[in-house]
Structures are given as C-alpha cells and as structure tokens.
Scaffold this active site. Structure first.
Site, PDB file in Angstrom:
ATOM      1  N   LYS A 137      -7.122 -18.265  29.833  1.00  0.00           N
ATOM      2  CA  LYS A 137      -7.765 -17.063  29.303  1.00  0.00           C
ATOM      3  C   LYS A 137      -6.809 -16.387  28.313  1.00  0.00           C
ATOM      4  O   LYS A 137      -5.669 -16.052  28.670  1.00  0.00           O
ATOM      5  CB  LYS A 137      -8.077 -16.135  30.485  1.00  0.00           C
ATOM      6  CG  LYS A 137      -9.233 -15.211  30.255  1.00  0.00           C
ATOM      7  CD  LYS A 137      -9.561 -14.500  31.560  1.00  0.00           C
ATOM      8  CE  LYS A 137     -10.708 -13.557  31.424  1.00  0.00           C
ATOM      9  NZ  LYS A 137     -10.905 -12.768  32.645  1.00  0.00           N
TER      10      LYS A 137
HETATM   11  C1  E4P Z   1     -13.792 -10.932  32.535  1.00  0.00           C
HETATM   12  O1  E4P Z   1     -13.407 -12.067  32.631  1.00  0.00           O
HETATM   13  C2  E4P Z   1     -13.160  -9.771  33.150  1.00  0.00           C
HETATM   14  O2  E4P Z   1     -12.375 -10.190  34.236  1.00  0.00           O
HETATM   15  C3  E4P Z   1     -14.127  -8.804  33.726  1.00  0.00           C
HETATM   16  O3  E4P Z   1     -15.458  -9.230  33.651  1.00  0.00           O
HETATM   17  C4  E4P Z   1     -13.857  -7.377  33.453  1.00  0.00           C
HETATM   18  O4  E4P Z   1     -14.814  -6.600  34.123  1.00  0.00           O
HETATM   19  P1  E4P Z   1     -14.638  -5.038  34.377  1.00  0.00           P
HETATM   20  O5  E4P Z   1     -15.022  -4.338  33.122  1.00  0.00           O
HETATM   21  O6  E4P Z   1     -15.620  -4.755  35.480  1.00  0.00           O
HETATM   22  O7  E4P Z   1     -13.217  -4.804  34.744  1.00  0.00           O
END
Ligand code: E4P
Length: 217
Positions: A87
């Site tokens: 990522k």
């Molecule tokens: C994506 O990969 C992120 O980990 C995630 O969806 C972030 O979500 P949040 O806005 O609920 O923290």
C-alpha cells in the site's frame, strides 16, 4: 464485487472469513496502532498472521515517504507472503514507487486517493488497486460516491486494469451504492458487511415459519 475488511483485528478478520464472503483485508498504520501492534518485527508478524487467516489479498502500508524508502519497505513487505499487496500513498514519490513495483510484478494499492485526477495517475503508474476514501469525503460534505462513479467512467473509457477499491466505507448503504456503480472492491468495518444481513421481515418471517412448524409437529 470483492469484499475486504478494513481492520487489523484478528478476531474480526476470523469472523468475516468464517462467513465465507471475505476476499481480503486492508490495514493502515492507524488500524495497526489501534490493535496495539508496535515495532517493525511485530508489525511484519501481524501481516503474516492476517495472511494465514484469509485466502485473499492483504494490503500492508509503507511508512517511508521517499522513493528509495518506499521501494525498500515495499520489497520487504511483498516478500513476507504472496498475498501481500504493497500500500503506497498518493504522493509524487508514491507514484514513482507504484511504477517501479508494477514494472517488477509487485502488486500495489494506491491509498489516500480523493480525486479523479489522482486515480488516473495511479492507473497510469500501474497500480493494482486504487483506494478512494469515500467516507472521509462525505465527512467534509463532498460526495464520495460521485468520485467512485467518475473513476469508473475514466477507467472504463481506457480499459485500465486497476481495480477500484472503495475505501473508508462506513455503512451498508455505501456498500450497496458502490455495488450499483460498479466498484470492483469495497473495504469497510465488519459492521458494514454483517449489516447487509439484516431485515426485519426476514426475522419475523422466520419466526412465523418456526411457530407454524411447531404447531404441526
Ligand atoms: C483504506 O484502505 C483505509 O484503511 C480505510 O478505508 C480508511 O477508512 P477510515 O476513513 O474509516 O479511517
């Protein structure tokens, strides 16, 4: 549509896996910290533990923000397990790193995407997944789902292989709208998956069926 769970909590990952509909896991540094996973070795071990629970892709985020650092970390992460997807944040050095990984067959998830232009760049660089954060856009009075529609249109116009991973999903209606738009994947909390089960007519109908069965037996 693939269902990913957005957590580093092993119990919740097991619960989603047991339901039989889980296709993968996304994590981020905040989710790891929430589970109290600290220190490089513990974090790497935790990724392997997650991979051993699920059958699908597991996103593991780099911490470095410079090209060389991202490449070093990403290569180490990808060697941990064949389910790992690296990522990478949507920054200039991140785009370069995605291209580097893509040229070497290392799969990536471009994270922190908030505009169609960013999604176009991620696809051009060869990202496996692009993660538009719809919940965080909704939080600032901007339509996150409209962004998913725009990216779908752009990717279909040019047959980009990059999969749209609707991230920051908060509830069941996000999941349903993303499915209608044609997002390839959604990632959200366990509640956004299990919430899809619920309908009061299912509960009352089942109750009635069981009562009627008992009357005749
Ligand atoms: C994506 O990969 C992120 O980990 C995630 O969806 C972030 O979500 P949040 O806005 O609920 O923290």
């Amino acid at each position: 549509m693939k269902f990913f769970i957005d957590t580093a909590n092993l119990d919740q990952i097991k619960e989603a896996q047991d339901l039989g509909v889980l296709d993968g896991v996304t994590t981020n540094p905040s989710l790891m910290a929430k589970e109290g996973i600290k220190g490089k070795n513990n974090i790497l071990k935790h990724y392997v533990d997650i991979c051993n629970i699920v059958d699908g892709d597991v996103s593991a985020e780099v911490i470095a923000t410079d090209f060389e650092g991202m490449v070093k970390e990403g290569e180490e992460l990808s060697e941990l397990h064949n389910q790992i997807v690296v990522k990478v944040p949507m920054i200039k050095e991140g785009v370069k790193a995605i291209k580097y990984f893509s040229d070497r067959g290392i799969r990536t998830n471009c994270t922190l995407v908030f505009s169609a232009g960013q999604a176009l760049l991620a696809a051009k660089a060869g990202a496996t997944y692009v993660s538009p954060f719809i919940g965080r856009l909704d939080d600032i009075s901007t339509d996150g789902l409209e962004l998913i529609s725009d990216i779908r249109l752009i990717y279909d116009n040019y047959d980009f292989d990059t999969q749209i991973l609707a991230a920051s999903v908060r509830h069941t209606m996000h999941v349903i709208h993303c499915a209608k738009i044609g997002a390839d994947v959604m990632t959200g909390p366990l509640s956004s998956i299990e919430g899809l089960l619920k309908h009061p007519l299912t509960d009352s109908g089942l109750k009635q069926f069981l009562e009627d069965y008992k009357k005749g037996n």
